[in-house]
Design an enzyme around this catalytic site. Sequence first.
Site, PDB file in Angstrom:
ATOM      1  N   ASP A 396      69.537  33.321  61.113  1.00  0.00           N
ATOM      2  CA  ASP A 396      69.703  33.456  62.508  1.00  0.00           C
ATOM      3  C   ASP A 396      71.396  33.078  62.902  1.00  0.00           C
ATOM      4  O   ASP A 396      71.695  31.905  62.341  1.00  0.00           O
ATOM      5  CB  ASP A 396      68.624  32.940  63.339  1.00  0.00           C
ATOM      6  CG  ASP A 396      68.853  33.075  64.957  1.00  0.00           C
ATOM      7  OD1 ASP A 396      68.998  34.254  65.326  1.00  0.00           O
ATOM      8  OD2 ASP A 396      68.855  31.877  65.614  1.00  0.00           O
ATOM      9  N   LYS A 397      72.035  33.572  63.968  1.00  0.00           N
ATOM     10  CA  LYS A 397      73.216  33.064  64.142  1.00  0.00           C
ATOM     11  C   LYS A 397      73.199  31.654  65.205  1.00  0.00           C
ATOM     12  O   LYS A 397      73.702  30.709  64.639  1.00  0.00           O
ATOM     13  CB  LYS A 397      74.203  34.034  64.734  1.00  0.00           C
ATOM     14  CG  LYS A 397      75.449  33.663  65.396  1.00  0.00           C
ATOM     15  CD  LYS A 397      76.337  34.531  65.808  1.00  0.00           C
ATOM     16  CE  LYS A 397      76.241  34.721  67.327  1.00  0.00           C
ATOM     17  NZ  LYS A 397      76.703  33.666  67.997  1.00  0.00           N
ATOM     18  N   THR A 398      72.623  32.253  66.227  1.00  0.00           N
ATOM     19  CA  THR A 398      72.777  30.942  67.368  1.00  0.00           C
ATOM     20  C   THR A 398      72.037  29.562  67.055  1.00  0.00           C
ATOM     21  O   THR A 398      70.671  29.895  67.001  1.00  0.00           O
ATOM     22  CB  THR A 398      72.364  31.454  68.661  1.00  0.00           C
ATOM     23  OG1 THR A 398      73.204  32.548  68.870  1.00  0.00           O
ATOM     24  CG2 THR A 398      73.052  30.497  69.775  1.00  0.00           C
ATOM     25  N   THR A 543      71.700  38.523  64.608  1.00  0.00           N
ATOM     26  CA  THR A 543      71.927  38.010  66.053  1.00  0.00           C
ATOM     27  C   THR A 543      71.659  38.969  67.125  1.00  0.00           C
ATOM     28  O   THR A 543      72.101  40.316  66.853  1.00  0.00           O
ATOM     29  CB  THR A 543      73.554  37.706  66.219  1.00  0.00           C
ATOM     30  OG1 THR A 543      73.794  36.858  67.313  1.00  0.00           O
ATOM     31  CG2 THR A 543      74.552  38.555  65.523  1.00  0.00           C
ATOM     32  N   GLY A 544      71.708  38.406  68.242  1.00  0.00           N
ATOM     33  CA  GLY A 544      71.440  39.242  69.563  1.00  0.00           C
ATOM     34  C   GLY A 544      72.905  39.613  70.176  1.00  0.00           C
ATOM     35  O   GLY A 544      72.847  40.308  71.349  1.00  0.00           O
ATOM     36  N   LYS A 571      63.778  41.671  65.254  1.00  0.00           N
ATOM     37  CA  LYS A 571      64.311  40.869  63.985  1.00  0.00           C
ATOM     38  C   LYS A 571      63.294  41.321  62.707  1.00  0.00           C
ATOM     39  O   LYS A 571      63.923  41.211  61.715  1.00  0.00           O
ATOM     40  CB  LYS A 571      64.347  39.400  64.439  1.00  0.00           C
ATOM     41  CG  LYS A 571      65.675  39.096  65.201  1.00  0.00           C
ATOM     42  CD  LYS A 571      65.420  37.590  65.512  1.00  0.00           C
ATOM     43  CE  LYS A 571      66.863  37.323  66.361  1.00  0.00           C
ATOM     44  NZ  LYS A 571      67.001  35.935  66.654  1.00  0.00           N
ATOM     45  N   ASP A 590      65.371  29.230  63.966  1.00  0.00           N
ATOM     46  CA  ASP A 590      64.738  27.970  64.661  1.00  0.00           C
ATOM     47  C   ASP A 590      63.576  27.871  64.721  1.00  0.00           C
ATOM     48  O   ASP A 590      63.231  26.812  65.311  1.00  0.00           O
ATOM     49  CB  ASP A 590      65.944  27.850  65.835  1.00  0.00           C
ATOM     50  CG  ASP A 590      65.662  28.797  66.836  1.00  0.00           C
ATOM     51  OD1 ASP A 590      64.763  29.657  66.529  1.00  0.00           O
ATOM     52  OD2 ASP A 590      66.252  28.907  67.594  1.00  0.00           O
ATOM     53  N   ASP A 594      62.368  33.352  66.383  1.00  0.00           N
ATOM     54  CA  ASP A 594      62.589  33.958  65.284  1.00  0.00           C
ATOM     55  C   ASP A 594      61.255  33.985  64.451  1.00  0.00           C
ATOM     56  O   ASP A 594      60.947  34.360  62.952  1.00  0.00           O
ATOM     57  CB  ASP A 594      63.497  33.014  64.384  1.00  0.00           C
ATOM     58  CG  ASP A 594      64.814  32.936  64.741  1.00  0.00           C
ATOM     59  OD1 ASP A 594      64.994  33.974  65.239  1.00  0.00           O
ATOM     60  OD2 ASP A 594      65.399  32.084  64.755  1.00  0.00           O
TER      61      ASP A 594
END
Length: 699
Positions: A396-398, A543-544, A571, A590, A594
């Site tokens: 996941d990005k953020t 990522t969103g 996702k 996180d 997710d």
Amino acid sequence: MAAHDKSAHSHAHHAHQPSTSVHHDHKHHDHKEHHAPSHPAHHKHGPHDHHAHHAHMVEDFRRRFWISLVLTVPILVLSPMIQAFLGLGEALRFPGDLWVLWALSSVVFFYGGWPFLKGIAEELRQRNPGMMTLIAIAISVAYLYSSAVVFGLAGKIFFWELATLIDVMLLGHWIEMRSVLGASRALEELARLMPTEAHRVMPDGSIQDVPLDQLQAGDRVLVRPGEKIPADGVIVEGHTTVNEALLTGESAPVEKKVGDTVIGGAINGEGSLVVEVQKTGAESYLSQVIELVRQAQETKSRTQDLANRAARWLTVVALGGGALTLAVWTLVMGQPFDFALERMVTVMVIACPHALGLAVPLVVAVSTALSAQNGLLIRDRTAFENARNLQAVIFDKTGTLTEGRFGVTDTLVFQDGLSEEELLTLAAAVEQHSEHPIARGIVEAVAHPPAAEDFEAIPGKGARARVNGEEVRVVSPGYLREHGLEVQDERVDRLAEQGKTVVFVVRDGRVAGAIALADVIRPESKEAVRQLKAMGLQVMMLTGDNRRVAAWVAREIGLDDYFAEVLPDQKAAKVREVQQRGLRVAMVGDGINDAPALAQADVGIAIGAGTDVAIETADIVLVRNDPRDVVSILRLSRATYRKMVQNLWWAAGYNIVAIPLAAGVLYKLGLLLGPAVGAMLMSASTVIVAVNARFLSVE
């Protein structure tokens, strides 16, 4: 805790398939249902009781070994075979000497051999013959045959071989159990991290020392410099640094101030703190970690199934091989019964599958405890073992690859005589009065912004203020267009194409420069991606965020692929899409939005969980927010499997050579192994397995 004790403590009698000495043989836990301990007492007493009981058994084997060894000396002196070997003739013979020899040997057989005699009864009762069965049959045959000779049967007396065999077996078990104790001690070390008392702050301000089990949520406790924090909570007074290394693996002390959370068991640094208790007992971080480690150590390893099957086959080979050896030497080779009996006993002893039973559980015990000490919490043992076969990792990005906050990435200066630092300082002076995330990002880029006067927010467009007598505005591109202050600079266009947020600094009516901000990429992300790719894995990102931002992040840290503008409910489908390429996939997120993707992945890894170890859908929980810990868990998974394979070879491989030697295939060349030598070889393989497991490391 009854079931746990029954399996854990069967080693007390040594009446078990050897694999249960560390490993608890029950069905695989679904750890997704075991996310939090429900019995505080379990954590308070379980590991300590297990450890104390195991220590008692080490002491029992030590005592039996030394007493048997002392009695073995006169047994050797009185044995006719030893006397003949030393050429003493009748010098040491006296009336009734064989009865004394029989009496001493009986004590060694029943006292020294008691763990093995007890063990065969237990193994036969469970219809699971193993190591204890082999040893008990070997020493019983030697004892009964030798006793019959004393009572008048023609033949040779084997009491000296019986005694030395029992001595070596007791010594091997003693050394092996000490190694096992060392492997399981890590769990008790975790439990020991908590202090015994807390300084509770009473309503009148006085301090009362109370046991930990009297603390309740809402209580306030004083933590003096150098003391251990007694419970999970939040700081209400004080400022300090806290050493959480033994809990999370974070080596550097962590700065803590009012409002920050602290973990029970962490060591307070130089400042005095008042902490408001939030979690106690089974709810605490440490209790949950101990429960996860215990469950993971008890979970049946797939590799253990292989070891157990091999141990059962080895038992069959030993019993069958012993009987065949006896038959061949007596019926085919025409050797005396006592010679053939010695060969049979040696075959049965040397083929004991003890090391095979310990090969995997010891590695499991070491790896789960080691991972917990480094902030890598294994919730599902099978998933952890499968991690060695992963081919792709999706992040996941953020909040995972990035910090989830705006930070300055680029500074462009348009006016001569103005430096990038001065431009940032002017902007920070204005923005220090704003709570906007972009404003926070600019202010954090400057150590000490100067004071500003006449601050005024420009709704939706930025802010203005007077700095050192000059009017300074920090505004959006839209504000520039409205006021005819267009900037023609391809560098600005390039930053916008990367998906970065660009704001402009206007000084006394002229555009002085531009500042670009983006979600800050974690410094560790690039290194984590590089190491994963070096391990042969494809690294991707979900990522969103919009495609431009995703492309920039992917390019910056060297990703193989990325999926942008993915909604949380999509996702899991993206993970499935990667799996349909034929790849075994780990998802790293996180653990909040997710969750479906973590559940869909072959291995779900929740990162940055902090004290929240009860993340439902994750197979592995990483306490720190450091992507490099994903590398650590994959390395540990691979290293654990390597250790298991090494141990299985050590445990079983030597039988390929040793069993034929024990049976006497090289007899004509003068090479013959006695039962005591066979026991030494078998014990040596067990000790090697135990020691090898201890060398497992995260690196």
